[in-house]
Design a protein around this motif. Structure first.
Motif, PDB file in Angstrom:
ATOM      1  N   THR A  45       0.836  -1.195   0.000  1.00 40.09           N
ATOM      2  CA  THR A  45       0.000   0.000   0.000  1.00 40.09           C
ATOM      3  C   THR A  45       0.877   1.254   0.000  1.00 40.09           C
ATOM      4  OG1 THR A  45      -1.636  -1.216   1.288  1.00 40.09           O
ATOM      5  CG2 THR A  45      -1.889   1.182   1.169  1.00 40.09           C
ATOM      6  N   GLY A  46       0.697   2.110  -0.979  1.00 43.83           N
ATOM      7  CA  GLY A  46       1.537   3.299  -1.121  1.00 43.83           C
ATOM      8  C   GLY A  46       2.844   3.020  -1.832  1.00 43.83           C
ATOM      9  N   GLY A  47       3.094   1.756  -2.162  1.00 41.89           N
ATOM     10  CA  GLY A  47       4.370   1.385  -2.755  1.00 41.89           C
ATOM     11  C   GLY A  47       4.524   1.791  -4.212  1.00 41.89           C
ATOM     12  N   THR A  94      23.621  -7.602  -4.134  1.00 45.29           N
ATOM     13  CA  THR A  94      22.184  -7.332  -4.144  1.00 45.29           C
ATOM     14  C   THR A  94      21.835  -6.250  -3.136  1.00 45.29           C
ATOM     15  OG1 THR A  94      21.716  -9.614  -4.779  1.00 45.29           O
ATOM     16  CG2 THR A  94      19.887  -8.358  -3.881  1.00 45.29           C
ATOM     17  N   LEU A  95      20.953  -5.340  -3.561  1.00 43.12           N
ATOM     18  CA  LEU A  95      20.414  -4.300  -2.691  1.00 43.12           C
ATOM     19  C   LEU A  95      18.909  -4.476  -2.613  1.00 43.12           C
ATOM     20  CD1 LEU A  95      20.473  -1.612  -1.099  1.00 43.12           C
ATOM     21  CD2 LEU A  95      20.390  -0.418  -3.307  1.00 43.12           C
ATOM     22  N   GLY A  96      18.393  -4.647  -1.397  1.00 44.11           N
ATOM     23  CA  GLY A  96      16.959  -4.710  -1.189  1.00 44.11           C
ATOM     24  C   GLY A  96      16.441  -3.381  -0.689  1.00 44.11           C
ATOM     25  N   VAL A  97      15.312  -2.937  -1.234  1.00 43.01           N
ATOM     26  CA  VAL A  97      14.700  -1.659  -0.848  1.00 43.01           C
ATOM     27  C   VAL A  97      13.252  -1.935  -0.475  1.00 43.01           C
ATOM     28  CG1 VAL A  97      14.140   0.693  -1.545  1.00 43.01           C
ATOM     29  CG2 VAL A  97      16.207  -0.419  -2.445  1.00 43.01           C
ATOM     30  N   ILE A  98      12.900  -1.684   0.777  1.00 46.54           N
ATOM     31  CA  ILE A  98      11.547  -1.949   1.250  1.00 46.54           C
ATOM     32  C   ILE A  98      10.834  -0.613   1.435  1.00 46.54           C
ATOM     33  CG2 ILE A  98      10.134  -3.009   3.031  1.00 46.54           C
ATOM     34  CD1 ILE A  98      12.353  -4.964   3.540  1.00 46.54           C
ATOM     35  N   LEU A  99       9.770  -0.447   0.665  1.00 47.86           N
ATOM     36  CA  LEU A  99       9.032   0.809   0.622  1.00 47.86           C
ATOM     37  C   LEU A  99       7.698   0.671   1.352  1.00 47.86           C
ATOM     38  CD1 LEU A  99       9.800   1.499  -3.146  1.00 47.86           C
ATOM     39  CD2 LEU A  99      10.900   2.604  -1.175  1.00 47.86           C
ATOM     40  N   SER A 100       6.866   1.672   1.233  1.00 44.85           N
ATOM     41  CA  SER A 100       5.584   1.751   1.928  1.00 44.85           C
ATOM     42  C   SER A 100       4.743   0.493   1.738  1.00 44.85           C
ATOM     43  CB  SER A 100       4.815   2.972   1.395  1.00 44.85           C
ATOM     44  OG  SER A 100       3.523   3.026   1.937  1.00 44.85           O
ATOM     45  N   GLY A 101       4.115   0.038   2.817  1.00 46.70           N
ATOM     46  CA  GLY A 101       3.234  -1.118   2.682  1.00 46.70           C
ATOM     47  C   GLY A 101       2.771  -1.692   4.002  1.00 46.70           C
ATOM     48  N   LEU A 102       1.640  -2.391   3.961  1.00 43.25           N
ATOM     49  CA  LEU A 102       1.110  -3.106   5.115  1.00 43.25           C
ATOM     50  C   LEU A 102       1.806  -4.450   5.279  1.00 43.25           C
ATOM     51  CD1 LEU A 102      -2.721  -2.476   4.603  1.00 43.25           C
ATOM     52  CD2 LEU A 102      -1.328  -1.611   6.510  1.00 43.25           C
TER      53      LEU A 102
END
Length: 356
Positions: free
Chosen positions: A159-161, A273-281
């Protein structure tokens, strides 16, 4: 080809910057050589070689994936620069793309051995052009290698991602990394996200159906309505990595699974590897972030997320390296892409991608 009694035209590919500059200077000072005054971008070697009708191409082992195209549209002899030995079976495999010889590592100009090495190199290059026979038979297009990414970036959100991904992608610079985007969306909205990203970037953006290859500089949006993992490519002797889409019947699960995607990336590719965690439930992405860090990669989470659950879950689990404002994430990715430099390889699976 050119008249050898006057000059030999040469196209110098994307060698290490210092080596390329020194080679341009060395050959440019020799009357017998004419250096093409263009540095080819990745993927343009064949076109420029044909445009200038060159007699010789000098490339490095990271440019091997371009040589099949070169042999097809402008077959000329190729000499590879390598910091490692290219003898035996690996060099014999390269000859199918008109690779006749190799040289390296570079000897500095202030070395006592430079004068003799320089003379030997000039003789070696000239001999390759003069002795080159007919071009070998070109392999079918399906057997050509792909441009492997030097690193992988996985953007995940819910959500919002979508809006956050759009903002990040709009600021990304061209690089040799592959970008994977996974946002919890219904299948029907996958193409909508692809179209939105097309409008904000000049980078190629595609939907990651089964069999989509991970290539340098490409953005792959994994579809909704199922999960995507990364698998080893099939049907070719060359190492490649592809998306594998699996539709699932459970409508209540969060799909596509960011955890599954991140875990499969590090388990399959071995690339930085680069992980990017953005907006969400929820907490999807936390276990994927853990896997990335366990394999030596990095993870960043969005500080100013519209919905903070996903980034905070990874942060509180100790699976994030940094918490960044959305406006700073693209710059972090761009810096990561500059530093993502795995060991160079000749990527034929016949030699099991041995380290050179």
């Amino acid at each position: 080809m050119s008249n050898f009694s006057t000059s030999i035209s040469v196209l110098i590919g994307n060698l290490p910057p210092l080596v390329r500059a020194e080679l341009v200077r060395l050959l440019g000072s020799e009357p017998a050589w004419q250096v093409v005054p263009v540095q080819p971008a990745r993927g343009t070697v064949a076109a420029i070689a044909r445009q200038y009708r060159v007699d010789l191409v000098i490339a490095d082992e990271s440019g091997m994936m371009e040589l099949a195209e070169l042999a097809q549209i402008h077959p000329v002899p190729v000499v590879l620069y390598s910091s490692f030995s290219l003898g035996g079976a690996r060099l014999r495999q390269a000859t199918r793309w008109n690779v006749h010889d190799y040289f390296g590592p570079w000897v500095p100009q202030d070395s006592p051995a430079y004068v003799r090495w320089r003379l030997r190199l000039l003789q070696q290059l000239r001999a390759v052009v003069l002795q080159a026979g007919p071009a070998p038979q070109v392999l079918p297009i399906a057997r050509q290698p792909t441009s492997l990414p030097t690193g992988i970036v996985v953007l995940g959100g819910s959500t919002g991602g979508s809006a956050a991904v759009e903002k990040v992608v709009s600021q990304l610079l061209p690089s040799n990394c592959a970008i994977l985007v996974a946002v919890h969306l219904p299948a029907l909205f996958t193409q909508t996200l692809v179209d939105r990203l097309h409008r904000v970037t000049s980078l190629p953006v595609v939907s990651g159906e089964t069999g989509t290859s991970l290539t340098a500089g490409k953005i792959i949006v994994v579809p909704g309505g199922g999960n995507t993992s990364i698998r080893r490519g099939t049907g070719s002797p060359w190492i490649s990595w592809q998306t594998n889409f699996v539709a699932e019947s459970n409508p209540n699960s969060t799909m596509p699974s960011i955890d599954l995607l991140m875990q499969s990336v590090v388990q399959t590719t071995g690339r930085p590897t680069l992980g990017v965690i953005l907006s969400g439930l929820g907490n999807d992405g936390t276990e994927g972030a853990r896997a990335i860090r366990q394999h030596g990669g990095r993870v960043v989470v969005q500080r100013d997320a519209a919905v903070t659950a996903m980034p905070q879950a990874a942060l509180h689990a100790g699976c994030a390296d940094k918490e960044l404002l959305l406006r700073d994430i693209a710059d972090y990715i761009n810096q990561f892409a500059l530093q993502a430099r795995p060991g160079r390889r000749l990527v034929s699976s016949f030699s099991h991608a041995e380290q050179l």
